[in-house]
Design a protein around this motif. Structure first.
Motif, PDB file in Angstrom:
ATOM      1  N   THR A 179       0.826  -1.200   0.000  1.00 53.02           N
ATOM      2  CA  THR A 179       0.000   0.000   0.000  1.00 53.02           C
ATOM      3  C   THR A 179       0.862   1.253   0.000  1.00 53.02           C
ATOM      4  O   THR A 179       0.464   2.277  -0.547  1.00 53.02           O
ATOM      5  CB  THR A 179      -0.967   0.001   1.196  1.00 53.02           C
ATOM      6  OG1 THR A 179      -0.237  -0.239   2.378  1.00 53.02           O
ATOM      7  CG2 THR A 179      -2.055  -1.029   1.032  1.00 53.02           C
ATOM      8  N   ALA A 207      -9.229  -1.291   8.082  1.00 50.57           N
ATOM      9  CA  ALA A 207     -10.043  -2.361   8.667  1.00 50.57           C
ATOM     10  C   ALA A 207      -9.195  -3.583   9.005  1.00 50.57           C
ATOM     11  O   ALA A 207      -9.476  -4.289   9.970  1.00 50.57           O
ATOM     12  CB  ALA A 207     -11.167  -2.746   7.711  1.00 50.57           C
ATOM     13  N   SER A 208      -8.145  -3.819   8.230  1.00 51.01           N
ATOM     14  CA  SER A 208      -7.287  -4.983   8.476  1.00 51.01           C
ATOM     15  C   SER A 208      -6.199  -4.701   9.511  1.00 51.01           C
ATOM     16  O   SER A 208      -5.366  -5.548   9.770  1.00 51.01           O
ATOM     17  CB  SER A 208      -6.649  -5.453   7.166  1.00 51.01           C
ATOM     18  OG  SER A 208      -5.700  -4.518   6.716  1.00 51.01           O
ATOM     19  N   ALA A 255     -11.093   3.043  -1.346  1.00 53.31           N
ATOM     20  CA  ALA A 255     -11.499   1.722  -0.865  1.00 53.31           C
ATOM     21  C   ALA A 255     -10.296   0.938  -0.332  1.00 53.31           C
ATOM     22  O   ALA A 255     -10.394   0.240   0.680  1.00 53.31           O
ATOM     23  CB  ALA A 255     -12.187   0.945  -1.984  1.00 53.31           C
ATOM     24  N   GLU A 256      -9.151   1.067  -1.004  1.00 53.67           N
ATOM     25  CA  GLU A 256      -7.927   0.403  -0.542  1.00 53.67           C
ATOM     26  C   GLU A 256      -7.524   0.934   0.833  1.00 53.67           C
ATOM     27  O   GLU A 256      -7.121   0.184   1.708  1.00 53.67           O
ATOM     28  CB  GLU A 256      -6.778   0.623  -1.531  1.00 53.67           C
ATOM     29  CG  GLU A 256      -6.883  -0.209  -2.771  1.00 53.67           C
ATOM     30  CD  GLU A 256      -6.720  -1.691  -2.487  1.00 53.67           C
ATOM     31  OE1 GLU A 256      -5.862  -2.079  -1.664  1.00 53.67           O
ATOM     32  OE2 GLU A 256      -7.458  -2.478  -3.083  1.00 53.67           O
ATOM     33  N   LYS A 267      -9.488   2.270   3.064  1.00 52.71           N
ATOM     34  CA  LYS A 267     -10.479   1.795   4.037  1.00 52.71           C
ATOM     35  C   LYS A 267     -10.212   0.330   4.402  1.00 52.71           C
ATOM     36  O   LYS A 267     -10.269  -0.057   5.569  1.00 52.71           O
ATOM     37  CB  LYS A 267     -11.876   1.968   3.436  1.00 52.71           C
ATOM     38  CG  LYS A 267     -12.997   1.825   4.405  1.00 52.71           C
ATOM     39  CD  LYS A 267     -14.315   2.174   3.722  1.00 52.71           C
ATOM     40  CE  LYS A 267     -15.451   2.227   4.715  1.00 52.71           C
ATOM     41  NZ  LYS A 267     -16.703   2.629   4.088  1.00 52.71           N
ATOM     42  N   LYS A 268      -9.915  -0.474   3.400  1.00 52.40           N
ATOM     43  CA  LYS A 268      -9.633  -1.893   3.619  1.00 52.40           C
ATOM     44  C   LYS A 268      -8.374  -2.062   4.479  1.00 52.40           C
ATOM     45  O   LYS A 268      -8.342  -2.905   5.377  1.00 52.40           O
ATOM     46  CB  LYS A 268      -9.440  -2.587   2.261  1.00 52.40           C
ATOM     47  CG  LYS A 268      -9.311  -4.089   2.344  1.00 52.40           C
ATOM     48  CD  LYS A 268      -9.423  -4.753   0.998  1.00 52.40           C
ATOM     49  CE  LYS A 268      -8.239  -4.484   0.123  1.00 52.40           C
ATOM     50  NZ  LYS A 268      -8.240  -5.249  -1.132  1.00 52.40           N
TER      51      LYS A 268
END
Length: 158
Positions: free
Chosen positions: A5, A96-97, A89-90, A92-93
């Motif tokens: 990322t 969350a992880s 979205a990346e 956010k993901k």
């Protein structure tokens, strides 16, 4: 996943650092310096305070793969227009992880779409990774004022 990322941020950072530079001209010097340092930090994967060509290349590869949502190896105008949502979205993901907040800068979708025909060297209606890399390399060379092979605050006169 954190490194992957971070690579996404690198390309966006290079585009943002090189594309946004003229907007700093009339800005308050303290704000200008803070903004430049923030942009460099976001794209600087190894934390040395500057963006190298290899950081830029890794960022291009990962960002290209994320924005190329249909996986055909080319970016359409629709994919470029949707890049912001994809990268959001990346982010956010990743949060969350448990990867924490990712430092992204805006993917310059409007600029790329505006110059699409110029960037699309072979005229096939999509942008290949090589076409994006050519543009990024020209932008890198233009921004690297002292020709040291890095984009740093010194290149902005900060």
């Amino acid at each position: 996943m954190k490194i992957r990322t971070a690579f996404i941020a690198a390309l966006a950072g290079v585009f943002a650092v090189t594309a946004a530079a003229p907007s700093f001209a009339a800005a308050d010097p303290a704000k200008k310096e803070k903004r430049i340092n923030r942009m460099i930090k976001r794209a600087d994967l190894n934390g040395d305070g500057k963006i190298s060509r290899s950081e830029m290349s890794r960022g291009i590869a990962v960002t290209f793969a994320k924005v190329d949502t249909n996986g055909d190896g080319a970016l359409s105008t629709a994919e470029i227009s949707g890049a912001r949502a994809v990268l959001k979205a990346e982010r956010k993901k990743a949060r969350a992880s448990g990867e924490g907040r990712l430092q992204y800068v805006k993917f310059p979708a409007k600029r790329i779409n505006k110059r699409f025909d110029k960037i699309d060297a072979n005229g096939d209606g999509v942008l290949s990774k090589a076409e994006i890399e050519r543009v990024a390399e020209r932008m890198f060379k233009r921004r690297d004022k002292n020709n040291d092979g890095y984009i740093s605050a010194a290149d902005f006169g900060a």
